[in-house]
Design an enzyme around this catalytic site. Structure first.
Site, short mmCIF file in Angstrom:
data_model
loop_
_atom_site.label_atom_id
_atom_site.label_comp_id
_atom_site.label_asym_id
_atom_site.label_seq_id
_atom_site.Cartn_x
_atom_site.Cartn_y
_atom_site.Cartn_z
N ASP A 297 3.71 16.81 -24.19
CA ASP A 297 4.37 17.05 -22.90
C ASP A 297 3.48 16.62 -21.74
O ASP A 297 2.31 17.02 -21.67
CB ASP A 297 4.70 18.54 -22.77
CG ASP A 297 5.35 18.89 -21.44
OD1 ASP A 297 6.58 18.77 -21.34
OD2 ASP A 297 4.63 19.28 -20.50
N TYR B 276 1.22 15.46 -13.22
CA TYR B 276 -0.07 15.64 -13.88
C TYR B 276 -1.00 14.45 -13.67
O TYR B 276 -2.21 14.57 -13.87
CB TYR B 276 0.11 15.85 -15.39
CG TYR B 276 0.95 17.03 -15.80
CD1 TYR B 276 1.36 17.99 -14.87
CD2 TYR B 276 1.33 17.19 -17.12
CE1 TYR B 276 2.15 19.07 -15.26
CE2 TYR B 276 2.11 18.27 -17.52
CZ TYR B 276 2.53 19.20 -16.58
OH TYR B 276 3.30 20.25 -16.98
N HIS C 39 11.23 18.58 -12.53
CA HIS C 39 10.08 19.48 -12.65
C HIS C 39 10.30 20.84 -11.99
O HIS C 39 9.76 21.85 -12.45
CB HIS C 39 8.82 18.82 -12.07
CG HIS C 39 7.55 19.32 -12.68
ND1 HIS C 39 6.39 18.59 -12.71
CD2 HIS C 39 7.24 20.49 -13.30
CE1 HIS C 39 5.44 19.26 -13.30
NE2 HIS C 39 5.92 20.43 -13.68
#
Length: 285
Positions: A47, A52, A110
């Site tokens: 994931d 990120y 998200h």
């Protein structure tokens, strides 16, 4: 470590491994090594997210791990700030290019709000625009399954009312001491798999005396107990680590928590995230 061979089947028929590796806070230049180590251990579910900043590294790890692409499950997430169709379409293609693994197995919105307005204003129309872009990529075969993250019931109802494809997944903060039972029930009733990120609460549960006592009863570690708890709830945990030893330990969860202890873990309140409360997902705002 039989859990690494077990899967859930999403509403669209796609199979997803029951245990995954989270990569939040793994730097891009270290992500490939972490992914390769996880896959060598037996993980098949990785994931990541645009936020990120490590999609490139994750993709490198997938391409160089020595396991066939079709045997792996890779998820990423559309940045929370993207709430219009054209930007979402471009961002999906950007993730495909950065990962460079042919296709994405699962892509999520998200969060229902941008991070600087988390749990703030209503972005219902923006979420529908982003969802329409995900639906288009899903129809085109670029993404095998689509979903959301951090969505509460009202956010999900907005998508369910207007969508052509219902969300396959809702990835939320869920751990022993923070079990959103109503949201979990709502999702399960609609065949939306709940993924549990931070199943050890970003490490803060290691200091919980109550959870430690239950773990000692089963002769397992606190992380093992917490991962098993998430699995027995029917959710799909995503513990984050770049440490190969922790990867192996996190997958060694072939034990059963009693009904009594599941109830005890589910009624605990362990939401003091300390320094991590600076992040919206832990502060709730």
């Amino acid at each position: 470590m039989t859990i690494l061979n077990e899967t859930y089947t999403l509403a669209g028929g796609v199979q997803i491994p029951k245990l995954g590796l989270g990569t939040w806070f793994i730097d891009d230049d270290k992500a490939a090594d972490a992914v390769r180590a996880a896959i060598e251990t037996g993980y098949r579910n990785i994931d990541t997210a645009q936020a990120y900043g490590n999609e490139r590294g994750v993709g490198e790890g997938i391409r160089t791990c020595g396991v066939a692409r079709e045997d792996l499950f890779v998820s990423t997430k559309l940045a929370a700030e993207i709430k219009d169709f054209d930007t979402a379409v471009a961002a999906i293609d950007e993730s495909l290019a950065k990962l460079d693994i042919g296709y994405i197995d699962l892509m999520l919105i998200h969060a229902p709000q941008p991070w600087d307005d988390f749990r703030g204003s209503d972005y219902a129309e923006g979420n529908l625009q982003a969802w329409r872009a995900l639906e288009g990529a899903h129809t085109a075969g670029k993404i095998r399954a689509i979903g959301v993250s951090n969505f509460v019931q009202s956010d999900l109802e907005n998508i369910l009312t207007h969508a052509t494809v219902a969300p396959h997944v809702n990835q939320v903060l869920l751990h022993a001491g923070n079990t959103p039972a109503e949201l979990l029930g709502f999702c399960q009733d609609r065949n939306i798999l709940v993924q549990a990120y931070s199943p050890i609460a970003h490490g803060t549960l290691l200091d919980s005396r109550q959870i430690t006592a239950i773990a000692e009863k089963y002769e397992v570690s606190v992380p093992q107990l917490c991962i098993r708890y998430a699995l027995q709830l029917g959710t799909q945990p995503l513990p984050k680590t770049a440490n190969p030893e922790h990867m192996r330990s996190n997958a060694d969860v072939d034990f059963e928590i009693s009904t009594e202890d599941m109830t005890a873990l589910g009624t605990l309140d362990e939401r003091d995230y300390g320094e991590h409360a600076a992040f919206p997902v832990y502060s709730g705002k």
